[in-house]
Design an enzyme around this catalytic site. Structure first.
Site, PDB file in Angstrom:
ATOM      1  N   CYS A 139     -20.881  25.573  29.244  1.00 36.74           N
ATOM      2  CA  CYS A 139     -22.123  26.287  29.563  1.00 36.74           C
ATOM      3  C   CYS A 139     -22.607  26.027  30.982  1.00 36.74           C
ATOM      4  O   CYS A 139     -23.576  26.632  31.417  1.00 36.74           O
ATOM      5  CB  CYS A 139     -23.218  25.945  28.547  1.00 36.74           C
ATOM      6  SG  CYS A 139     -23.862  24.284  28.730  1.00 36.74           S
ATOM      7  N   TYR A 155      -2.426   0.588  -9.977  1.00 39.02           N
ATOM      8  CA  TYR A 155      -2.900  -0.600  -9.263  1.00 39.02           C
ATOM      9  C   TYR A 155      -4.404  -0.856  -9.410  1.00 39.02           C
ATOM     10  O   TYR A 155      -4.934  -1.795  -8.833  1.00 39.02           O
ATOM     11  CB  TYR A 155      -2.535  -0.542  -7.772  1.00 39.02           C
ATOM     12  CG  TYR A 155      -2.969   0.738  -7.068  1.00 39.02           C
ATOM     13  CD1 TYR A 155      -4.312   1.059  -6.917  1.00 39.02           C
ATOM     14  CD2 TYR A 155      -2.020   1.614  -6.545  1.00 39.02           C
ATOM     15  CE1 TYR A 155      -4.697   2.214  -6.282  1.00 39.02           C
ATOM     16  CE2 TYR A 155      -2.403   2.783  -5.899  1.00 39.02           C
ATOM     17  CZ  TYR A 155      -3.736   3.074  -5.776  1.00 39.02           C
ATOM     18  OH  TYR A 155      -4.137   4.229  -5.149  1.00 39.02           O
ATOM     19  N   LYS A 201       0.879  -1.175   0.000  1.00 38.42           N
ATOM     20  CA  LYS A 201       0.000   0.000   0.000  1.00 38.42           C
ATOM     21  C   LYS A 201       0.915   1.223   0.000  1.00 38.42           C
ATOM     22  O   LYS A 201       1.624   1.477   0.972  1.00 38.42           O
ATOM     23  CB  LYS A 201      -0.896  -0.001   1.238  1.00 38.42           C
ATOM     24  CG  LYS A 201      -1.849   1.163   1.284  1.00 38.42           C
ATOM     25  CD  LYS A 201      -2.875   0.963   2.383  1.00 38.42           C
ATOM     26  CE  LYS A 201      -3.971   2.015   2.342  1.00 38.42           C
ATOM     27  NZ  LYS A 201      -3.506   3.372   2.544  1.00 38.42           N
ATOM     28  N   LYS A 240      -2.724  -2.908   7.612  1.00 35.42           N
ATOM     29  CA  LYS A 240      -1.817  -1.820   7.960  1.00 35.42           C
ATOM     30  C   LYS A 240      -0.630  -2.313   8.784  1.00 35.42           C
ATOM     31  O   LYS A 240      -0.758  -3.261   9.561  1.00 35.42           O
ATOM     32  CB  LYS A 240      -2.568  -0.751   8.779  1.00 35.42           C
ATOM     33  CG  LYS A 240      -3.792  -0.172   8.094  1.00 35.42           C
ATOM     34  CD  LYS A 240      -3.492   0.558   6.812  1.00 35.42           C
ATOM     35  CE  LYS A 240      -3.065   1.988   7.029  1.00 35.42           C
ATOM     36  NZ  LYS A 240      -4.106   2.918   7.411  1.00 35.42           N
ATOM     37  N   CYS A 287     -23.296  16.934  27.825  1.00 32.98           N
ATOM     38  CA  CYS A 287     -23.831  18.210  28.277  1.00 32.98           C
ATOM     39  C   CYS A 287     -25.317  18.222  27.931  1.00 32.98           C
ATOM     40  O   CYS A 287     -25.707  17.894  26.816  1.00 32.98           O
ATOM     41  CB  CYS A 287     -23.105  19.338  27.555  1.00 32.98           C
ATOM     42  SG  CYS A 287     -24.006  20.886  27.558  1.00 32.98           S
ATOM     43  N   CYS A 311     -21.012  20.859  32.321  1.00 33.56           N
ATOM     44  CA  CYS A 311     -20.354  21.176  31.057  1.00 33.56           C
ATOM     45  C   CYS A 311     -19.364  22.320  31.269  1.00 33.56           C
ATOM     46  O   CYS A 311     -19.746  23.366  31.798  1.00 33.56           O
ATOM     47  CB  CYS A 311     -21.414  21.570  30.022  1.00 33.56           C
ATOM     48  SG  CYS A 311     -20.700  22.227  28.507  1.00 33.56           S
ATOM     49  N   CYS A 366     -25.905  25.641  24.748  1.00 30.82           N
ATOM     50  CA  CYS A 366     -24.475  25.459  24.988  1.00 30.82           C
ATOM     51  C   CYS A 366     -23.708  25.971  23.769  1.00 30.82           C
ATOM     52  O   CYS A 366     -23.865  25.447  22.667  1.00 30.82           O
ATOM     53  CB  CYS A 366     -24.151  23.990  25.229  1.00 30.82           C
ATOM     54  SG  CYS A 366     -22.374  23.704  25.391  1.00 30.82           S
ATOM     55  N   ASP A 376       2.175   4.950   0.183  1.00 29.71           N
ATOM     56  CA  ASP A 376       1.738   6.106   0.968  1.00 29.71           C
ATOM     57  C   ASP A 376       1.925   7.380   0.149  1.00 29.71           C
ATOM     58  O   ASP A 376       2.893   8.111   0.330  1.00 29.71           O
ATOM     59  CB  ASP A 376       2.543   6.159   2.272  1.00 29.71           C
ATOM     60  CG  ASP A 376       1.897   7.068   3.290  1.00 29.71           C
ATOM     61  OD1 ASP A 376       0.773   7.545   3.039  1.00 29.71           O
ATOM     62  OD2 ASP A 376       2.513   7.306   4.345  1.00 29.71           O
TER      63      ASP A 376
HETATM   64  S1  IVH Z   1      -6.759  -0.157  -4.288  1.00 31.91           S
HETATM   65  C1  IVH Z   1     -11.311   0.322  -4.739  1.00 31.91           C
HETATM   66  N1  IVH Z   1      -4.173  -0.525  -4.026  1.00 31.91           N
HETATM   67  O1  IVH Z   1      -5.001   3.608  -0.376  1.00 31.91           O
HETATM   68  C2  IVH Z   1      -9.986   0.268  -4.111  1.00 31.91           C
HETATM   69  N2  IVH Z   1      -5.102   1.437  -3.091  1.00 31.91           N
HETATM   70  O2  IVH Z   1      -6.843   3.589   1.855  1.00 31.91           O
HETATM   71  C3  IVH Z   1      -9.004   1.173  -4.737  1.00 31.91           C
HETATM   72  N3  IVH Z   1      -3.475   2.938  -2.045  1.00 31.91           N
HETATM   73  O3  IVH Z   1      -7.414   5.627  -1.874  1.00 31.91           O
HETATM   74  C4  IVH Z   1      -7.722   1.250  -4.016  1.00 31.91           C
HETATM   75  N4  IVH Z   1      -1.695   1.713  -2.480  1.00 31.91           N
HETATM   76  O4  IVH Z   1      -4.966   5.988  -2.533  1.00 31.91           O
HETATM   77  C5  IVH Z   1      -5.209   0.270  -3.755  1.00 31.91           C
HETATM   78  N5  IVH Z   1      -1.902  -0.944  -3.919  1.00 31.91           N
HETATM   79  C6  IVH Z   1      -2.938  -0.166  -3.663  1.00 31.91           C
HETATM   80  C7  IVH Z   1      -2.775   1.047  -2.971  1.00 31.91           C
HETATM   81  C8  IVH Z   1      -3.899   1.831  -2.696  1.00 31.91           C
HETATM   82  C9  IVH Z   1      -2.132   2.829  -1.936  1.00 31.91           C
HETATM   83  C10 IVH Z   1      -4.264   4.033  -1.497  1.00 31.91           C
HETATM   84  C11 IVH Z   1      -5.298   4.630  -2.427  1.00 31.91           C
HETATM   85  C12 IVH Z   1      -6.608   4.500  -1.705  1.00 31.91           C
HETATM   86  C13 IVH Z   1      -6.169   4.360  -0.296  1.00 31.91           C
HETATM   87  C14 IVH Z   1      -7.210   3.635   0.535  1.00 31.91           C
END
Ligand code: IVH
Length: 750
Positions: A431, A235, A127, A323, A446, A428, A452, A129
């Site tokens: 308020c 991707y 994934k 993650k 509250c 609160c 408030c 960043d």
């Molecule tokens: S697939 C329908 N693949 O992660 C799904 N997303 O948290 C489309 N991202 O908005 C996303 N690497 O910006 C996919 N290998 C990967 C990714 C990826 C980074 C990001 C992307 C997405 C976000 C979601």
């Protein structure tokens, strides 16, 4: 000459020069502020220069320049880029945080599809960043590039995307229409070099590669983007005139053939064990990849299964992001502040000695609620081994992605001897109204409602937020300022729509104020007027009623179709709502009594007695039923709506708002081309070709409403073997009934 000298000492020529200099500085700062992620002037400095400009213009009115910054301040952030509505929405991903979440993802997919374990294969890939980008090609040439934006509409950054070497300008052997999606990112080496250059130019460094990539892509001047080394991994895809492959892995291979960079660490995995293996493999290489990744994305490989799985409101069912564990750091907890939210919830916030966690300076962390501080989770079980959190404690904080930092642990050996357990205030802090914690609720609230100021301001912020009224130029900051404004106060949503008329009548006009000019004020009036026409779902969401989130608001909009119908039904159902609450309370009392008397609780009887005693009129009972018949609406939402609309302050504010609106636009059926769009469908008995969950999701995707029970409102019953009483009832009511094959051929899936 210094720009802090007294303006009254300026000669005419000096004034002329200084006005030019101020125009250049402030106008450049405007562009930077809106186009870059790092503004060049602080807000204070900006305001000071602008004030100085005004003072000089007041002394020498005839020297006022055509490009005077007094007239151009406050342009909306997105003014620089055109908007593009995505043909296929750009979604985000659900998250998995541990191995068990990955197994659960796999199980839920098999369950949804009704397949035996081990039938589904997945791809696993890093994934990235960065920030996502959608590239549309028609007949082989790049038409436009758009950022994700809110998923439905993004910014047109085509000219900037053309400067990125990884993005082909033409695709010789591609389908006629193809939208390629992927991530724009910056490598570690390029990031370091860019920051060194920023430093020697005296410019502010970027906090991390992701911000640098975002700041570089969102440049108004493409030559600046070109000078910043951005990269792109493909991707995914959006609109397509012809399929790329039958599998995710095949489609990615095809994108590579077309000339895109695809991630070399992409693998096909047979099962969750395989996926987790590959996750560990990628995690071990994380530090040497040369670019930031924050997890691993798993996707169902078979595209036919992806299509069957479909989407929830904002995430696909067929993919998930696993993650990496959050980054951690120890620091001192200096103070616990209480924030008051839109629904009155008191939220404790940790004020920390600033500490760097994963490259970002953290000085606040959420503490959720009093149980969390005391060391108890929402299920009553211990968290942090039962250790409580106190002011003065040495605490471990963590950050996972963009989420608000949290406290993971407390070091008791460093606890000051004088410390005392934290106590939530009983009133609160804003308020002074009593703050009460209701049975079964983890948070203290509250009770001041709209009196408030904290609740009122938070409600207003919610009202103007992106998924609600989304008024350009009127964000959280402006709303806060208007709330306290003695001349043009905005205390409730309706006041936003009367601002212009009040401004016209006022002496201290908005255009003369700091931070505003004639242009920005005119833009604001226009932006407000545009929102006098609003979608019903947005309106319902914008009201900020407890338990009514974006999805629930849309569900209500689709179910009722008009505000009057919704409000009328809620009001007719009031007697039933009160009886329902009384029954809940009777049930609770009976449970407690049974425990203390050591006997079995007669919950059902207690409920029945309470409902009988309430003697709900038939009309109220029917209205209540109609309300909870709506998709996704249960008793909790219905009660919350009922409380909000029967509260005179709240309903008064809503009515004043509605008086200001020109048109409330009913929602469109999701797909009007389908023969079942707008129809209410009931599934009953056993389905053989798909699970109930899949059938329901498919029907909803075609614009149908799926209900659990047959009533006169039902349009169609899909009855499998064993449909029983529902089939009989449907026959009695003369409702059309189909078997599973009949249903599939009706919706064109046979
Ligand atoms: S697939 C329908 N693949 O992660 C799904 N997303 O948290 C489309 N991202 O908005 C996303 N690497 O910006 C996919 N290998 C990967 C990714 C990826 C980074 C990001 C992307 C997405 C976000 C979601």
């Amino acid at each position: 000459m210094s720009d802090t000298s007294d303006v009254t000492g300026l000669s005419r020529t000096e004034a002329e020069h200084e006005l030019k200099r101020l125009a250049d500085t402030l106008n450049a700062a405007n562009v930077q502020y809106h186009g870059e992620d790092a503004p060049t002037l602080t807000d204070g400095e900006y305001d000071r220069l602008k004030r100085r400009n005004l003072e000089i213009e007041a002394l020498f009115p005839d020297l006022k320049r055509a490009d005077s910054p007094s007239d151009v301040v406050g342009a909306a952030p997105s003014d620089g880029f055109g908007k593009i509505t995505h043909t296929v929405r750009m979604l985000s991903l659900g998250n998995a945080f541990d191995d068990e979440d990955v197994h659960e993802f796999d199980r839920s997919i098999h369950k949804f599809l009704g397949l035996s374990p081990g039938s589904v294969q997945y791809t696993a890939e890093p994934k990235i960043d960065g920030l996502s980008l959608s590239l549309r090609y028609e007949n082989g040439t790049l038409q436009y590039a758009a950022t994700r934006g809110d998923g439905a509409t993004g910014e047109n950054v085509t000219e900037n995307a053309r400067t990125i070497a990884d993005i082909p300008q033409t695709l010789p052997d591609a389908p006629d229409v193809i939208e390629v999606r992927g991530e724009v990112y910056m490598s570690h080496d390029d990031f370091d070099a860019l920051n060194a250059a920023q430093d020697s130019a005296g410019a502010k460094p970027f906090a991390n590669p992701r911000n640098a990539a975002a700041g570089s892509l969102r440049q108004l001047d493409p030559s600046v983007t070109k000078s910043r080394p951005l990269r792109f991994f493909a991707y995914a895809w959006g609109d397509l005139s012809a399929a790329l492959s039958t599998t995710q892995s095949g489609a990615i291979a095809r994108l590579a053939e077309l000339g895109f960079q695809t991630n070399p660490l992409t693998r096909v995995c047979a099962d969750p064990e395989d996926m987790i293996d590959h996750y560990r493999h990628i995690e071990a290489r994380r530090a040497t990849l040369g670019y930031d990744i924050d997890g691993v994305v798993y996707k169902v490989d078979d595209l036919n299964l992806q299509a069957r799985l479909g989407f929830r409101s904002t995430t696909p069912r067929w993919a998930i992001a696993h993650k990496f564990p959050a980054e951690l750091a120890w620091t001192r907890l200096e103070e616990i502040d209480i924030q008051v939210g839109r629904t009155g919830a008191l939220s404790p916030v940790a004020r920390l000695q600033p500490v760097t966690v994963g490259g970002v300076v953290v000085s606040n962390a959420t503490l959720h609620n009093e149980d969390y501080i005391a060391g108890r989770g929402s299920d009553g079980a211990d968290i942090r081994d039962g250790k409580d959190i106190r002011v003065g404690d040495w605490v471990q904080v963590y950050r996972a992605g963009d989420v608000i930092p949290k406290v993971a642990d407390v070091d008791l050996s460093k606890r000051p001897h004088t410390s005392a357990p934290f106590e939530m205030p009983a009133t609160c802090p804003r308020c002074g109204s009593p703050a009460v914690r209701e049975e079964g609720d983890a948070v203290r609230r509250c009770t001041g409602g709209l009196i408030c100021p904290a609740q009122a301001v938070e409600k207003l912020k919610h009202f103007v937020s992106r998924a609600a009224f989304d008024i350009e130029g009127l964000g959280a900051k402006q709303v806060e300022a208007f709330y306290d404004d003695s001349q043009l106060p905005v205390k409730e949503p309706a006041d936003i729509f009367t601002l212009r008329a009040r401004d016209d009548a006022a002496l201290a006009k908005l255009a003369n104020r700091d931070g505003w000019g004639a242009t920005s004020v005119n833009n604001l009036w226009q932006a407000i007027d545009e929102k006098r026409e609003i979608g019903l779902g947005r309106l319902i969401f914008a009201l900020g009623i407890r338990h009514v989130g974006e999805v629930t608001a849309q569900d209500l909009a689709r179910h009722f179709g008009s505000w009057n119908d919704l409000a009328g039904t809620v009001s007719e159902a009031r007697a039933a709502a009160l009886a329902y609450r009384a029954a809940d309370e009777a049930e609770e009392r009976e449970r407690a009594a049974a425990v203390s008397e050591g006997r079995r609780a007669r919950v059902g009887e207690a409920r029945k007695a309470a409902l009988l005693a309430a003697a709900v009129p038939a009309q109220a009972a029917r209205a209540w039923q109609h309300l909870i018949d709506a998709d996704g609406i249960g008793a909790t939402v219905a009660l919350s709506l009922s409380d909000a609309l029967s509260n005179p302050d709240e309903s008064g504010a809503i009515n004043r708002l509605i008086d200001q609106l020109a048109r409330i636009v009913p929602p469109e059926a999701r797909d009007t081309s389908s023969p079942v769009a707008g129809k209410t469908v009931v599934f009953s008995g056993t389905l053989e070709k798909m699970t109930r969950a899949e059938a329901k999701a498919r029907a909803e995707a075609l614009g149908a409403k799926v209900s659990g029970s047959v009533s006169s409102k039902t349009d169609l019953l899909v009855a499998g073997p064993g449909a029983g009483s529902k089939a009989t009832k449907a026959a009695d009511l003369g409702i059309e009934t189909l078997d599973e094959d009949g249903w599939l051929s009706l919706i064109g899936d046979a």
